[in-house]
Design a protein around this motif. Structure first.
Motif, PDB file in Angstrom:
ATOM      1  N   GLN A 160      -6.122  -0.155 -11.477  1.00  0.00           N
ATOM      2  CA  GLN A 160      -5.423  -1.634 -11.880  1.00  0.00           C
ATOM      3  C   GLN A 160      -6.024  -2.014 -10.333  1.00  0.00           C
ATOM      4  OE1 GLN A 160      -0.835  -1.470 -12.493  1.00  0.00           O
ATOM      5  NE2 GLN A 160      -1.452   0.380 -11.206  1.00  0.00           N
TER       6      GLN A 160
ATOM      7  N   GLU B 103       0.994  -0.462   0.767  1.00  0.00           N
ATOM      8  CA  GLU B 103       1.382   0.126   0.111  1.00  0.00           C
ATOM      9  C   GLU B 103       2.462   1.300   0.403  1.00  0.00           C
ATOM     10  OE1 GLU B 103      -1.292  -0.551  -0.245  1.00  0.00           O
ATOM     11  OE2 GLU B 103      -2.484  -0.135  -2.175  1.00  0.00           O
TER      12      GLU B 103
ATOM     13  N   LEU C 222       0.742   5.915  -2.118  1.00  0.00           N
ATOM     14  CA  LEU C 222      -0.755   6.272  -3.190  1.00  0.00           C
ATOM     15  C   LEU C 222      -0.327   7.718  -4.384  1.00  0.00           C
ATOM     16  CD1 LEU C 222      -3.294   4.755  -1.254  1.00  0.00           C
ATOM     17  CD2 LEU C 222      -2.045   4.118  -2.687  1.00  0.00           C
TER      18      LEU C 222
ATOM     19  N   ASN D  14      -1.256   3.482 -16.662  1.00  0.00           N
ATOM     20  CA  ASN D  14      -0.936   3.247 -14.818  1.00  0.00           C
ATOM     21  C   ASN D  14      -0.147   4.229 -14.127  1.00  0.00           C
ATOM     22  OD1 ASN D  14      -2.958   0.957 -15.074  1.00  0.00           O
ATOM     23  ND2 ASN D  14      -1.093  -0.448 -16.159  1.00  0.00           N
TER      24      ASN D  14
ATOM     25  N   GLN E  85      -5.357  -3.468  -6.716  1.00  0.00           N
ATOM     26  CA  GLN E  85      -5.156  -2.671  -5.538  1.00  0.00           C
ATOM     27  C   GLN E  85      -4.708  -3.167  -4.466  1.00  0.00           C
ATOM     28  OE1 GLN E  85      -9.522  -1.590  -4.993  1.00  0.00           O
ATOM     29  NE2 GLN E  85      -8.721  -0.044  -4.456  1.00  0.00           N
TER      30      GLN E  85
ATOM     31  N   CYS F 213      -5.019   1.126  -0.529  1.00  0.00           N
ATOM     32  CA  CYS F 213      -5.916   1.963  -1.703  1.00  0.00           C
ATOM     33  C   CYS F 213      -7.229   1.585  -2.040  1.00  0.00           C
ATOM     34  CB  CYS F 213      -5.521   1.453  -2.960  1.00  0.00           C
ATOM     35  SG  CYS F 213      -6.138   2.058  -4.250  1.00  0.00           S
TER      36      CYS F 213
ATOM     37  N   ASP G  46      -3.144   5.553  -8.471  1.00  0.00           N
ATOM     38  CA  ASP G  46      -3.769   3.951  -7.988  1.00  0.00           C
ATOM     39  C   ASP G  46      -4.916   4.506  -7.971  1.00  0.00           C
ATOM     40  OD1 ASP G  46      -1.264   2.658  -6.563  1.00  0.00           O
ATOM     41  OD2 ASP G  46      -0.601   4.657  -6.203  1.00  0.00           O
TER      42      ASP G  46
END
Length: 308
Positions: free
Chosen positions: A274, A95, A98, A144, A278, A282, A147
């Motif tokens: 989530q 990602e 975050l 949502n 993920q 995260c 994170d």
């Protein structure tokens, strides 16, 4: 359209010649021929119309103009390296950013320690920490929009990992009338004085932090603002223990005690909204937060298990 006169490869070669102390040493490190490096630097100087290096004996030295341009070139090549690394990270599902929701009462120093451990492994992931209160935290989880979330009781249907049992003290200024009473028999006397409370950050707030029987209330955004007001001798407030221990020790604030209710406690938990989606960054940050919190548990009340 303007076309660059130089290439990244030429600048990287120049950097190597300077960093390794000469053409021969750079050629060995780059696994290239010395003549190809000489040619690349000579062509770069010709294209720019400026001398970057001068050779003395067997070593190459930067000219004054070369020092300036080399310094700028390092930023350029570093940016390209980071861009290429980012592309690789994205390909692997890492990602680029975050977002963490932090219930306002959670100690920021513990979270910061966790983020400091995450930084060397972060691959450039950007972190945003959002301070939230009660419904504000839960709304971000349900929608949502984060994170990771450090919250009190999570919304129904969400699994949470217990972090700590956080203690609150009831405090006021030593010159406040309540400070002269000693232990209060009940909460009726509190109701006669101004209370400071922390505003729920939810879109549709239904709660505020603290006992709310006082008719007079001032609502503020965070505990730092509440402490400023308390320092002026105004009101009383329930404040997390770790935020007022120093003030209590130095006599700037005093702890009030009500018979049968000298402290309040809340359980803080870590939620991954989530979990099925993920990503690796995260997951890493989650594990570091749990590990860091366990190491810092002496700062707080030890872990306690709760059913959610």
């Amino acid at each position: 359209m303007h076309r660059p006169k130089s290439t990244l490869e030429q600048w990287r070669i120049l950097q190597a010649v300077v960093d390794y102390g000469g053409y021969a040493q750079a050629a060995e490190q780059l696994n290239k021929s010395q003549s190809s490096l000489n040619h690349a630097v000579a062509k770069l100087q010709y294209q720019l119309g400026i001398q970057l290096l001068e050779v003395r004996g067997r070593k190459a030295y930067l000219t004054e103009q070369g020092e300036v341009l080399l310094r700028r070139s390092r930023h350029l090549t570093q940016t390209v390296n980071e861009l290429e690394q980012l592309a690789s990270n994205l390909e692997q599902g890492w990602e680029p950013s975050l977002v963490i929701a932090r219930e306002l009462v959670y100690p920021m120093d513990i979270l910061t320690d966790a983020l400091a451990k995450f930084l060397p492994e972060s691959r450039g992931t950007r972190i945003t920490v959002v301070d939230t209160v009660i419904n504000g935290t839960n709304e971000l989880i349900v929608n949502n929009e984060v994170d990771l979330a450090i919250c009190g009781m999570p919304p129904k249907g969400y699994i949470a990992e217990p972090l700590c049992d956080l203690e609150f003290y009831l405090v006021c200024h030593p010159q406040h009338p309540l400070a002269e009473v000693g232990e209060l028999e009940d909460d009726h006397e509190l109701a006669q004085h101004l209370q400071l409370v922390i505003k729920d950050t939810g879109v549709n707030p239904t709660q505020e932090i603290g006992w709310l029987k006082a008719e007079q209330r001032w609502t503020v955004s965070n505990f730092h603002e509440a402490k400023v007001i308390l320092s002026k001798g105004i009101g009383f407030c329930w404040v997390p223990r770790h935020l007022v221990e120093d003030e209590i020790k130095t006599g700037k604030l005093v702890r009030l005690k009500v018979k049968g209710a000298s402290t309040r406690r809340i359980v803080l938990t870590l939620v991954v909204p989530q979990r099925d989606n993920q990503g690796p960054a995260c997951k890493l940050l989650e594990s570091i937060i749990l590990e860091q919190h366990a190491q810092s548990s002496s700062e707080l009340t030890p872990y306690m298990l709760v059913e959610l």
